[in-house]
Design an enzyme around this catalytic site. Structure first.
Site, short mmCIF file in Angstrom:
data_model
loop_
_atom_site.label_atom_id
_atom_site.label_comp_id
_atom_site.label_asym_id
_atom_site.label_seq_id
_atom_site.Cartn_x
_atom_site.Cartn_y
_atom_site.Cartn_z
N SER A 138 -0.60 -11.48 0.02
CA SER A 138 -2.00 -11.22 0.34
C SER A 138 -2.14 -10.99 1.83
CB SER A 138 -2.88 -12.40 -0.06
OG SER A 138 -4.22 -12.13 0.35
N LYS A 210 -1.76 -16.01 -7.21
CA LYS A 210 -2.32 -14.86 -6.47
C LYS A 210 -3.52 -14.28 -7.21
CE LYS A 210 -2.90 -11.56 -3.48
NZ LYS A 210 -3.27 -10.32 -3.99
N HIS A 213 -6.32 -16.44 -6.43
CA HIS A 213 -6.72 -16.13 -5.04
C HIS A 213 -7.69 -14.95 -5.07
CE1 HIS A 213 -6.32 -13.43 -1.57
NE2 HIS A 213 -6.14 -14.50 -0.82
N ASN A 214 -7.33 -13.92 -5.83
CA ASN A 214 -8.18 -12.73 -5.87
C ASN A 214 -9.51 -13.00 -6.57
OD1 ASN A 214 -5.99 -11.53 -4.65
ND2 ASN A 214 -6.11 -9.67 -5.86
N GLU A 217 -11.48 -14.54 -4.08
CA GLU A 217 -11.83 -13.46 -3.13
C GLU A 217 -13.05 -12.68 -3.64
OE1 GLU A 217 -8.45 -10.87 -1.86
OE2 GLU A 217 -9.62 -9.24 -2.71
C1 6PG Z 1 -5.06 -9.29 -0.97
C2 6PG Z 1 -6.02 -8.46 -1.77
C3 6PG Z 1 -5.30 -7.33 -2.40
C4 6PG Z 1 -6.23 -6.22 -2.86
C5 6PG Z 1 -6.74 -6.43 -4.26
C6 6PG Z 1 -8.21 -6.37 -4.47
O1 6PG Z 1 -4.99 -10.46 -1.28
O2 6PG Z 1 -4.42 -8.75 -0.08
O3 6PG Z 1 -6.63 -9.20 -2.76
O4 6PG Z 1 -4.48 -7.85 -3.37
O5 6PG Z 1 -7.19 -5.91 -1.96
O6 6PG Z 1 -6.08 -5.45 -4.95
O7 6PG Z 1 -8.53 -5.22 -5.08
P1 6PG Z 1 -9.84 -4.90 -5.88
O8 6PG Z 1 -11.00 -5.37 -5.08
O9 6PG Z 1 -9.77 -3.41 -5.94
O10 6PG Z 1 -9.73 -5.51 -7.22
#
Ligand code: 6PG
Length: 510
Positions: A138, A210, A213-214, A217
């Site tokens: 990430s 991960k 994590h997303n 995010e």
């Molecule tokens: C990271 C990000 C990376 C990417 C994702 C999000 O941790 O570096 O999360 O993995 O930006 O692919 O993508 P989307 O917003 O397109 O789902």
């Protein structure tokens, strides 16, 4: 021996934005890399960039034009990193490496956002050909170049080989303050501090972490976007005014990379119109799937993660632009509220607390999800370490992660962050303002599904009694699904003939 010295330390496949920057990061850390991409142009771009950044030294990257050439340029046993899109491309590269003669003791590291179950299946599928290790990354382009957060998992033997390299290229944190140690220049290497790379567990565990994590995010981004929307459409503030508020917030409890970049985005002027670019960007969100996977997994595992799920829904609703345009002229909302300067100021403070509380809930959901998934899959996840490696390098990096680290250091078995004394106190002190902020947003008619779903989550978690008693009765009424009673021993099931003449409650033996 002479020939061995000329061979490269590590192979790299996939020189897109992430790949190229990881290669340069590896090179800064003293490794020679044999690099390959299906696009010869991308290979050339990486070589040119290396020359630009490292003009007075011999090249650190050897450009390859085939998988076979890549393998021939590596020290054995080979260590090869993949940075290719998740899904089919990973298998295509694995098959090509088999065709090129990869050996069973060679290690291949998948750094993409692979779906964790695919990683588990791949490790098994390719084990007679090579050792598949995985390490989600990430941090985007800058993180890859100057220090990402790395979530490695798979064979412990492979980890012994990968560990020194991963610890060298990862972001570093000052262990006392929990703050990132900045590395911003090509050629710069940071040796001190705690590395944001820690072994997560067996195959799939790193990609699962991960994925979560997303998911977090997505929630974090949506919470910030809702605050922007409320300030813009509800309070009538301009992008620059909102940037000033966010910049102030970024100096306090809400200090985070996502807040920091939001300030920059809000201030950015379009080169052709000279106005704030954010006002010109089409309000339709994209997504690659990791947030959706997190939401799906939370449902499968049976772990409530409503703020993460709402963040995915918010992106989906945004994509229905035409429908929204149509509905905007037929469906009504509240009349615009006129607030005094003082009332606006008070509201902005309430909104600050709402963001902070919602953020705590989103992280609580993500961490509880990892805990329940770990239990289901037999992974021994170390949550303090996971919080630690998210303190720098990754997209959700924030000062706040230091407090999460400390919560799990206080109690490694913590079921939910909301039960931690520090976070409980943070929420108790702010919950009233959080409620006021949501009331305000609702009266402005501004959608706030992440902020308010987090509040409902908080209220549900702190409710000793929920209305599931009525729900159980409804289920028993139409489906004889039975229920338990609070006044009888736990586990004993009851059923009622709800509409029949004989309305006796019957205990079910089973
Ligand atoms: C990271 C990000 C990376 C990417 C994702 C999000 O941790 O570096 O999360 O993995 O930006 O692919 O993508 P989307 O917003 O397109 O789902």
């Amino acid at each position: 021996m002479t020939q061995d010295r000329m061979l490269c330390d590590i192979g790299f496949i996939g020189l897109g934005v992430m790949g190229k920057n990881l290669v340069l990061n590896l090179a800064d850390n003293g490794l020679n890399i044999a690099a390959f991409d299906l696009s010869a142009e991308k290979v050339q771009e990486a070589l040119t960039q290396d020359e630009l950044e490292n003009p007075n030294n011999p090249p650190r990257i050897y450009g390859c034009s085939s998988y076979t050439e890549l393998l021939s340029q590596l020290k054995a046993p080979h260590l090869i990193v993949l940075s290719v899109p998740a899904g089919e491309p990973v298998d295509q590269v694995c098959e090509s490496l088999i065709g090129a003669g990869i050996q069973p003791d060679d290690i291949v590291i998948d750094t993409g956002n692979s779906l964790w179950v695919d990683t588990v299946a791949r490790e098994e599928k390719y084990k007679s050909h090579f050792l598949l290790f995985s390490s989600a990354v990430s941090g985007g382009e800058v993180g890859a170049r100057f220090g990402p957060s790395l979530m490695p998992s798979g064979s412990p033997y492979a980890w012994t080989r990968v560990k020194p390299i991963w610890e060298a290229i990862s972001a570093k944190v000052d262990p006392l303050t929990g703050k990132p140690i900045e590395r911003t220049k090509p050629g710069q290497v940071i040796k001190e501090g705690e590395p944001c790379a820690a072994y997560i567990g067996p195959a799939g565990a790193g990609h699962y972490v991960k994925m979560v994590h997303n998911g977090i995010e997505y929630a974090d981004m949506q919470i910030i976007c809702e605050a922007y929307h409320i300030l813009h459409a509800g309070l009538g503030l301009s992008a620059d005014e909102i940037a000033d508020i966010f910049a102030a917030w970024n100096n306090g409890l809400l200090d985070s990379y996502l807040m920091e970049i939001s300030v920059e985005v809000l201030r950015h002027k379009s080169s052709d119109t000279g106005t704030n670019l954010v006002d010109l960007i089409l309000d339709k969100a994209g997504q690659k799937g990791t947030g959706l996977w997190t939401a799906v997994s939370s449902l499968e595992v049976g772990c409530p993660a409503p703020t993460i799920a709402q963040a995915v829904y918010a992106r989906s609703i945004s994509s229905f632009k035409e429908l929204r345009v149509q509905a905007s002229s037929t469906l009504s909302g509240p009349a615009l509220l006129q607030l005094s300067t003082q009332e606006k100021q008070a509201y902005i403070e309430e909104l600050h607390d709402a963001i902070y509380c919602a953020k705590i809930c989103a992280y609580a959901q993500g961490f509880q999800l990892m805990k329940l998934a770990a239990k289901e899959h037999g992974w021994a996840l170390n949550f303090a370490n996971i919080a630690k490696i998210w303190r720098a390098g990754c997209i959700i990096r924030a000062t706040f992660l230091q407090s999460i680290t400390q919560a799990y250091e206080r109690n490694e078995d913590l079921d939910n962050l909301l039960l931690d004394s520090f976070f409980a106190q943070q929420l108790n002190e702010r919950q009233l303002k959080w409620r006021k902020a949501i009331c305000g947003a609702t009266m402005f008619g501004i959608p706030n599904s992440a902020l308010s779903s987090a509040l409902s989550y908080y209220d549900s978690i702190r409710s000793e009694i929920l209305p599931a008693n009525l729900l159980q009765a409804q289920r028993d009424f139409f489906g004889a699904h039975t229920f338990e009673r609070v006044d009888k021993p736990e586990g004993k099931k009851y059923h009622v003939q709800w509409s029949a003449v004989d309305r006796k409650t019957v205990a079910i033996d089973s």
